[in-house]
Design a protein around this motif. Structure first.
Motif, PDB file in Angstrom:
ATOM      1  N   LYS A 197      67.484  44.619  50.132  1.00 14.53           N
ATOM      2  CA  LYS A 197      66.123  44.999  49.767  1.00 14.53           C
ATOM      3  C   LYS A 197      65.187  43.824  50.077  1.00 14.53           C
ATOM      4  CE  LYS A 197      67.464  48.938  48.008  1.00 14.53           C
ATOM      5  NZ  LYS A 197      67.136  50.243  48.645  1.00 14.53           N
ATOM      6  N   GLU A 198      64.094  44.131  50.779  1.00 16.26           N
ATOM      7  CA  GLU A 198      63.137  43.089  51.141  1.00 16.26           C
ATOM      8  C   GLU A 198      62.174  42.835  49.992  1.00 16.26           C
ATOM      9  OE1 GLU A 198      60.081  41.974  54.819  1.00 16.26           O
ATOM     10  OE2 GLU A 198      60.759  44.047  54.512  1.00 16.26           O
ATOM     11  N   LEU A 199      61.994  41.567  49.646  1.00 19.58           N
ATOM     12  CA  LEU A 199      61.037  41.178  48.612  1.00 19.58           C
ATOM     13  C   LEU A 199      59.756  40.746  49.316  1.00 19.58           C
ATOM     14  CD1 LEU A 199      63.372  39.107  46.247  1.00 19.58           C
ATOM     15  CD2 LEU A 199      62.933  41.561  46.257  1.00 19.58           C
ATOM     16  N   LYS A 200      58.807  41.662  49.419  1.00 15.46           N
ATOM     17  CA  LYS A 200      57.581  41.390  50.154  1.00 15.46           C
ATOM     18  C   LYS A 200      56.562  40.689  49.264  1.00 15.46           C
ATOM     19  CE  LYS A 200      57.916  45.175  53.484  1.00 15.46           C
ATOM     20  NZ  LYS A 200      57.237  46.360  54.061  1.00 15.46           N
ATOM     21  N   ILE A 201      55.824  39.780  49.860  1.00 19.45           N
ATOM     22  CA  ILE A 201      54.714  39.129  49.184  1.00 19.45           C
ATOM     23  C   ILE A 201      53.439  39.774  49.700  1.00 19.45           C
ATOM     24  CG2 ILE A 201      53.514  36.953  48.783  1.00 19.45           C
ATOM     25  CD1 ILE A 201      56.157  35.534  49.281  1.00 19.45           C
ATOM     26  N   LEU A 202      52.749  40.508  48.834  1.00 24.18           N
ATOM     27  CA  LEU A 202      51.561  41.235  49.231  1.00 24.18           C
ATOM     28  C   LEU A 202      50.312  40.396  49.007  1.00 24.18           C
ATOM     29  CD1 LEU A 202      52.382  44.758  47.718  1.00 24.18           C
ATOM     30  CD2 LEU A 202      52.750  43.977  50.061  1.00 24.18           C
ATOM     31  N   ASP A 203      49.451  40.355  50.023  1.00 25.71           N
ATOM     32  CA  ASP A 203      48.172  39.683  49.869  1.00 25.71           C
ATOM     33  C   ASP A 203      47.260  40.526  48.980  1.00 25.71           C
ATOM     34  OD1 ASP A 203      48.911  37.611  51.539  1.00 25.71           O
ATOM     35  OD2 ASP A 203      48.240  38.680  53.333  1.00 25.71           O
ATOM     36  N   LYS A 204      46.399  39.870  48.221  1.00 26.49           N
ATOM     37  CA  LYS A 204      45.448  40.584  47.382  1.00 26.49           C
ATOM     38  C   LYS A 204      44.429  41.303  48.258  1.00 26.49           C
ATOM     39  CE  LYS A 204      45.681  37.570  43.328  1.00 26.49           C
ATOM     40  NZ  LYS A 204      44.897  36.683  42.418  1.00 26.49           N
ATOM     41  N   VAL A 205      44.115  42.530  47.881  1.00 31.06           N
ATOM     42  CA  VAL A 205      43.098  43.298  48.586  1.00 31.06           C
ATOM     43  C   VAL A 205      42.121  43.824  47.546  1.00 31.06           C
ATOM     44  CG1 VAL A 205      42.604  45.269  50.076  1.00 31.06           C
ATOM     45  CG2 VAL A 205      44.730  43.982  50.383  1.00 31.06           C
ATOM     46  N   ALA A 206      40.940  43.258  47.500  1.00 28.76           N
ATOM     47  CA  ALA A 206      39.913  43.703  46.567  1.00 28.76           C
ATOM     48  C   ALA A 206      38.565  43.161  47.032  1.00 28.76           C
ATOM     49  CB  ALA A 206      40.215  43.216  45.147  1.00 28.76           C
ATOM     50  N   PHE A 207      37.523  43.987  46.919  1.00 27.77           N
ATOM     51  CA  PHE A 207      36.203  43.539  47.363  1.00 27.77           C
ATOM     52  C   PHE A 207      35.121  44.257  46.568  1.00 27.77           C
ATOM     53  CE2 PHE A 207      36.787  47.440  49.705  1.00 27.77           C
ATOM     54  CZ  PHE A 207      35.522  48.004  49.742  1.00 27.77           C
ATOM     55  N   TRP A 256      29.557  48.887  46.861  1.00 23.66           N
ATOM     56  CA  TRP A 256      30.828  49.498  47.264  1.00 23.66           C
ATOM     57  C   TRP A 256      31.942  48.531  46.849  1.00 23.66           C
ATOM     58  CZ3 TRP A 256      32.356  50.524  53.085  1.00 23.66           C
ATOM     59  CH2 TRP A 256      33.560  51.242  53.125  1.00 23.66           C
ATOM     60  N   THR A 257      32.937  49.066  46.145  1.00 22.63           N
ATOM     61  CA  THR A 257      34.050  48.220  45.706  1.00 22.63           C
ATOM     62  C   THR A 257      35.366  48.974  45.924  1.00 22.63           C
ATOM     63  OG1 THR A 257      34.926  46.892  43.859  1.00 22.63           O
ATOM     64  CG2 THR A 257      34.017  49.042  43.301  1.00 22.63           C
ATOM     65  N   GLY A 258      36.440  48.241  46.113  1.00 22.48           N
ATOM     66  CA  GLY A 258      37.736  48.886  46.334  1.00 22.48           C
ATOM     67  C   GLY A 258      38.877  47.895  46.221  1.00 22.48           C
ATOM     68  N   PHE A 259      40.098  48.445  46.107  1.00 24.22           N
ATOM     69  CA  PHE A 259      41.292  47.615  46.028  1.00 24.22           C
ATOM     70  C   PHE A 259      42.506  48.445  46.443  1.00 24.22           C
ATOM     71  CE2 PHE A 259      40.849  49.707  41.959  1.00 24.22           C
ATOM     72  CZ  PHE A 259      42.140  50.069  41.606  1.00 24.22           C
ATOM     73  N   LYS A 260      43.564  47.758  46.816  1.00 27.76           N
ATOM     74  CA  LYS A 260      44.802  48.446  47.187  1.00 27.76           C
ATOM     75  C   LYS A 260      45.609  48.718  45.935  1.00 27.76           C
ATOM     76  CE  LYS A 260      48.757  48.372  50.312  1.00 27.76           C
ATOM     77  NZ  LYS A 260      49.497  47.641  51.367  1.00 27.76           N
ATOM     78  N   VAL A 261      46.020  49.972  45.773  1.00 31.80           N
ATOM     79  CA  VAL A 261      46.804  50.360  44.594  1.00 31.80           C
ATOM     80  C   VAL A 261      48.275  49.999  44.802  1.00 31.80           C
ATOM     81  CG1 VAL A 261      47.486  52.300  43.138  1.00 31.80           C
ATOM     82  CG2 VAL A 261      45.188  52.248  44.134  1.00 31.80           C
ATOM     83  N   PHE A 262      48.845  50.429  45.918  1.00 33.55           N
ATOM     84  CA  PHE A 262      50.225  50.074  46.289  1.00 33.55           C
ATOM     85  C   PHE A 262      50.453  50.416  47.738  1.00 33.55           C
ATOM     86  CE2 PHE A 262      50.374  54.338  44.388  1.00 33.55           C
ATOM     87  CZ  PHE A 262      51.006  55.064  45.364  1.00 33.55           C
TER      88      PHE A 262
END
Length: 230
Positions: free
Chosen positions: A88-98, A224-230
């Motif tokens: 199983k790959e343990l990914k490091i996700l960059d933050k996405v929010a603006f 306008w605002t948004g973010f990545k949920v998953f």
């Protein structure tokens, strides 16, 4: 007597090593009570085994919980035992929010994209602000959540606020038709939407008026605002 003393000393050392905690430090270090092995440093890190994907997959009977760094995928992999029995790959996700906003009033005589000239924050540097428009670029595939507010002074009987996916006309997943009871005053409208995007997808917010429409500026008027949920 010497063989007996040697045997006793060996038994004592083995017994101590079984019970002891270990601290590895540049100076004198005391291991934390909860750790069997406590590595301490202020200027160095920990390197786990590094190998290619082929070498990782060739490990014979990997133990449940085994970890390696894959130099091909540039990520850490963990072996999950029964019933999965798979890496199983343990990914490091960059933050996405603006959160972006308009910095000047904008007159629309025909359909066009809103110019978001300012940003309060942009965690992943995925929002492009300024002229000729403002747009969001999805850095990776996934589900994203957005909210937008427009404050518009319209001269016609109605106008639309739309979300365009990629080039205008190719896809318009969100459209909100606003019919003010009269013209010549500010109307605020909020959009709340969730979209599944692919890597590189671009979103823009457009105003499509019947007549003229002025989009009002300000962090509390058009944003306008948004973010990545998953």
């Amino acid at each position: 007597m010497k063989p007996i003393l040697l045997i006793i000393s060996t038994i004592v050392l083995l017994h101590s090593s079984i019970r002891a905690q270990v601290a590895i430090a540049t100076g004198a270090g005391t291991p934390d009570n909860s750790a069997m092995l406590d590595i301490q440093s202020l200027n160095k890190g920990l390197l786990i085994p590094r190998m290619t994907s082929t070498e990782r997959n060739n490990i014979l009977l990997p133990a449940d919980g085994l970890q390696v760094y894959d130099i091909d995928t540039k990520s850490i992999w963990l072996y999950k035992g029964s019933p999965s029995n798979a890496w199983k790959e343990l990914k490091i996700l960059d933050k996405v929010a603006f959160r972006a906003f308009t910095t000047s009033d904008q007159l629309f005589t025909s359909s066009s994209s809103i110019i978001f000239g300012g940003e309060e924050f942009d965690e992943g540097n995925n929002f492009t602000s300024g002229s000729p428009f403002g747009y969001f670029t999805a850095p990776s595939a996934g589900v994203y959540s957005f909210q937008a507010n427009t404050t518009v002074n319209n001269s016609g009987v109605f106008y639309q606020v739309s979300v365009y996916l990629n080039s205008p006309g190719s896809s318009r997943p969100i459209t909100n038709i606003i019919r003010p009871p009269s013209t010549g005053f500010d109307v605020s409208t909020n959009l709340s939407f969730t979209l599944k995007l692919n890597t590189g997808d671009i979103l823009r917010i457009w105003v499509e008026p019947l007549g003229n429409a002025t989009v009002k500026s300000g962090t509390d008027k058009t944003w306008w605002t948004g973010f990545k949920v998953f």
